[in-house]
Every structure is written in structure tokens, then in C-alpha cells.
Design an enzyme around this catalytic site. Structure first.
Site, PDB file in Angstrom:
ATOM      1  N   ASP A  18       0.817  -1.213   0.000  1.00 48.63           N
ATOM      2  CA  ASP A  18       0.000   0.000   0.000  1.00 48.63           C
ATOM      3  C   ASP A  18       0.852   1.265   0.000  1.00 48.63           C
ATOM      4  O   ASP A  18       2.072   1.210   0.176  1.00 48.63           O
ATOM      5  CB  ASP A  18      -0.965   0.002   1.205  1.00 48.63           C
ATOM      6  CG  ASP A  18      -0.293  -0.455   2.498  1.00 48.63           C
ATOM      7  OD1 ASP A  18       0.951  -0.387   2.588  1.00 48.63           O
ATOM      8  OD2 ASP A  18      -1.010  -0.878   3.412  1.00 48.63           O
ATOM      9  N   HIS A  50      -7.274  -4.856  10.097  1.00 50.39           N
ATOM     10  CA  HIS A  50      -6.971  -4.628   8.684  1.00 50.39           C
ATOM     11  C   HIS A  50      -5.688  -5.334   8.260  1.00 50.39           C
ATOM     12  O   HIS A  50      -4.765  -5.507   9.056  1.00 50.39           O
ATOM     13  CB  HIS A  50      -6.960  -3.131   8.316  1.00 50.39           C
ATOM     14  CG  HIS A  50      -5.823  -2.334   8.853  1.00 50.39           C
ATOM     15  ND1 HIS A  50      -5.966  -1.042   9.315  1.00 50.39           N
ATOM     16  CD2 HIS A  50      -4.500  -2.616   8.994  1.00 50.39           C
ATOM     17  CE1 HIS A  50      -4.788  -0.581   9.697  1.00 50.39           C
ATOM     18  NE2 HIS A  50      -3.890  -1.513   9.512  1.00 50.39           N
ATOM     19  N   GLU A 100      -9.667  -2.002   5.465  1.00 48.76           N
ATOM     20  CA  GLU A 100     -10.312  -1.743   6.752  1.00 48.76           C
ATOM     21  C   GLU A 100     -11.546  -2.637   6.922  1.00 48.76           C
ATOM     22  O   GLU A 100     -12.017  -3.243   5.952  1.00 48.76           O
ATOM     23  CB  GLU A 100     -10.719  -0.264   6.811  1.00 48.76           C
ATOM     24  CG  GLU A 100      -9.550   0.718   6.701  1.00 48.76           C
ATOM     25  CD  GLU A 100      -8.708   0.819   7.971  1.00 48.76           C
ATOM     26  OE1 GLU A 100      -8.649  -0.156   8.745  1.00 48.76           O
ATOM     27  OE2 GLU A 100      -8.097   1.896   8.182  1.00 48.76           O
ATOM     28  N   ASP A 107      -7.662  -2.975  14.265  1.00 50.67           N
ATOM     29  CA  ASP A 107      -9.037  -3.265  13.823  1.00 50.67           C
ATOM     30  C   ASP A 107      -9.094  -4.464  12.874  1.00 50.67           C
ATOM     31  O   ASP A 107     -10.133  -4.728  12.274  1.00 50.67           O
ATOM     32  CB  ASP A 107      -9.651  -2.025  13.147  1.00 50.67           C
ATOM     33  CG  ASP A 107      -8.860  -1.574  11.913  1.00 50.67           C
ATOM     34  OD1 ASP A 107      -7.873  -2.254  11.533  1.00 50.67           O
ATOM     35  OD2 ASP A 107      -9.231  -0.548  11.327  1.00 50.67           O
TER      36      ASP A 107
HETATM   37  P1  PGA Z   1       2.089  -1.564  12.776  1.00 51.83           P
HETATM   38  O1  PGA Z   1       0.902  -1.521  11.697  1.00 51.83           O
HETATM   39  O2  PGA Z   1       3.033  -2.594  12.284  1.00 51.83           O
HETATM   40  O3  PGA Z   1       2.699  -0.195  12.745  1.00 51.83           O
HETATM   41  O4  PGA Z   1       1.440  -1.912  14.080  1.00 51.83           O
HETATM   42  C1  PGA Z   1       0.336  -2.701  11.253  1.00 51.83           C
HETATM   43  C2  PGA Z   1      -0.759  -2.420  10.257  1.00 51.83           C
HETATM   44  O5  PGA Z   1      -1.423  -1.374  10.388  1.00 51.83           O
HETATM   45  O6  PGA Z   1      -0.963  -3.229   9.352  1.00 51.83           O
END
Ligand code: PGA
Length: 261
Positions: A67, A138, A143, A136
Site C-alpha cells: 500500500d 486490517h 479496513e 481493527d
Molecule cells: P504496525 O501496523 O506494524 O505499525 O502496528 C500494522 C498495520 O497497520 O498493518
């Protein structure tokens, strides 16, 4: 899903790096799907060490990132282009021409998303996709309520994700973009192997749902239960809400040697 519980993030990250390195050694022209966020940083550090000290060769590897934020140019320090350079690409020998990250500045975003999907297909598909997981649930930036069949497209970030990621923008929520381009859940599911990493107690609920809950777009990571080769490496705090940890440890302790990395 194979659940690998390790005491700390560094130990989990070493296993993740070994799994990736094993693929790079057995298939030097493999296609890696890469992730950003704080979670994979120690895995990239270990891969960089293996490149420097053990000659792990990325010269034939192709990469696709999950992404990118819409509206951030590649030179913006919080862009995922800059993140990947800082933590991985500047330190290993993946040829520049083999590196693919969605263009968050594209004038025609649907066309950019279609181009990205076509580039993944043209490369022969992704052999191994690294994933983090949001609080959450994702994966990529898919999302909750993302179609489980979705392809690369624009998504609007949730308030929760923007708040979670504000720490990368000097804690200033107003600087966090509202939109991103992300591989879809369907795109991720076509990878031949997925490796999800999660560290810390704030991921425990999302991981418990993803591993032991019903499959639902309310937690897109739950769809990985339908993936034929999905591994999930977590630390003790991230395993804190799982029910079957005794079994996961039992499986890990009794792995046949040929299955190890
Ligand atoms: P993080 O993010 O590794 O910074 O916890 C994970 C994500 O949002 O996929």
C-alpha cells in the site's frame, strides 16, 4: 493457519526472516510482497544482516508493496516509498527496476490500481506476502467491511487507523492522509504463502479474532483462515487473547525437521 508464538518481537522477527531467506535461497527470482509499519522493521533488519554477513542475494528478487498513502510523493519522509528505502531497499541489492510500490500521486487512481494488479500478474504472482495487522484487523489497508474479494483500489482510512499511525507523523493527526491505495483482500489471498506478524498486547484482540473467530469482513484478517499456506508469528502479548495456545506451542515443538527453516 500455523501459529508461531515467540517470547519477544526480536525472536519472532528472526524466524520471519529465516522463512523469507529460505524462499530467496530456493527460488532466487521469487516475488516478495512487502509490508510497512513498525512490526516488520526488525525482520527487515535481520534480512539486511543476512545480506551483509551471509551473502543473501536479492539481485533477482521482485517486490510489491501492499500500500501507499494517496497524496504523499515518494520523497515525503512518511511515504511508504521512503519507509522501504530507509529500512530495506537502501541496504540490500533488489534492483530498482524490480521494486513496485503503488503511486500515491497518480492523477488517475483507478488506472494506477489496474496497472498495479497487471504488474503483479505479469511478474507471475506473489510467492510470499508479509503482512502486519491493524488493531481493527486490517491487512494492507483493507479496513473492516472491505470486500473479501477486493482488488487493488483506493480506501478511506478509519479514524482508528489514522490515530494509530499519527505517531509516524510527529503525533500530528492532521498530517495523516485520509486515503490510500492498497492491494485488495482478494489480491493478498492469491499470494502463494502469507506471513502475518503481530507484536504487542494492542494486537491481541485482532489476532484472536483473525485466528479463532468466524470469517468476517469486520476483521479482514479472518479470511486468512481460507488461505492454504498462512503462517502467523506473534509474541506473547499478542497471543494473550488466544484460546488454543497450548496446541499452537505443541505443534511448533513437534515440527518435523524438514519443515523447519
Ligand atoms: P504496525 O501496523 O506494524 O505499525 O502496528 C500494522 C498495520 O497497520 O498493518
Amino acid at each position: 493457519m500455523e501459529i508461531i508464538i515467540q517470547p519477544t518481537p526480536p525472536e519472532g522477527s528472526i524466524i520471519a526472516a529465516r522463512i523469507i531467506a529460505k524462499l530467496v535461497r530456493t527460488k532466487p527470482d521469487c516475488v516478495l510482497g512487502l509490508a510497512t509499519g513498525s512490526t516488520p522493521i526488525p525482520t527487515y533488519r535481520e534480512l539486511v544482516r543476512m545480506h551483509r554477513e551471509e551473502g543473501l542475494d536479492f539481485s533477482k528478487v521482485t517486490t510489491f508493496n501492499l500500500d501507499e498513502y494517496v497524496g504523499l510523493p515518494p520523497e515525503h519522509p512518511q511515504s511508504y516509498h521512503a519507509f522501504m528505502d530507509e529500512h530495506f531497499f537502501a541496504h540490500v541489492n533488489v534492483p530498482r527496476a524490480n521494486i513496485h510500490i503503488p503511486d500515491g500521486m497518480a492523477a488517475d487512481i483507478p488506472a494506477e490500481c489496474a496497472r498495479y494488479e497487471a504488474a503483479i500478474r505479469a511478474a507471475g504472482g506473489i510467492d510470499l506476502q508479509i503482512l502486519g495487522i491493524g488493531t481493527d484487523g486490517h491487512i494492507g489497508f483493507n479496513e473492516p467491511t472491505s470486500s473479501l474479494a477486493s482488488r487493488t483500489r483506493i480506501k478511506t482510512l478509519t479514524e482508528q487507523t489514522r490515530a494509530d499511525n499519527a505517531r509516524f507523523f510527529e503525533g500530528d493527526l492532521s498530517k495523516v492522509p485520509f486515503h490510500c491505495i492498497t492491494m485488495g483482500v482478494g489480491t493478498i489471498m492469491e499470494s502463494r504463502q502469507v506471513l502475518m506478524l503481530a507484536f504487542g498486547a494492542n494486537k491481541a484482540d485482532a489476532i484472536a479474532e483473525a485466528v479463532e473467530g468466524p470469517i468476517t469482513s469486520m476483521n479482514p484478517a479472518t479470511v486468512l483462515q481460507m488461505h492454504p499456506v498462512a503462517k502467523c508469528i506473534i509474541d506473547e502479548p499478542a497471543a494473550g487473547a488466544l484460546k488454543k495456545t497450548v496446541y499452537y506451542r505443541w505443534v511448533f515443538d513437534h515440527k518435523p525437521d524438514w519443515q523447519r527453516w
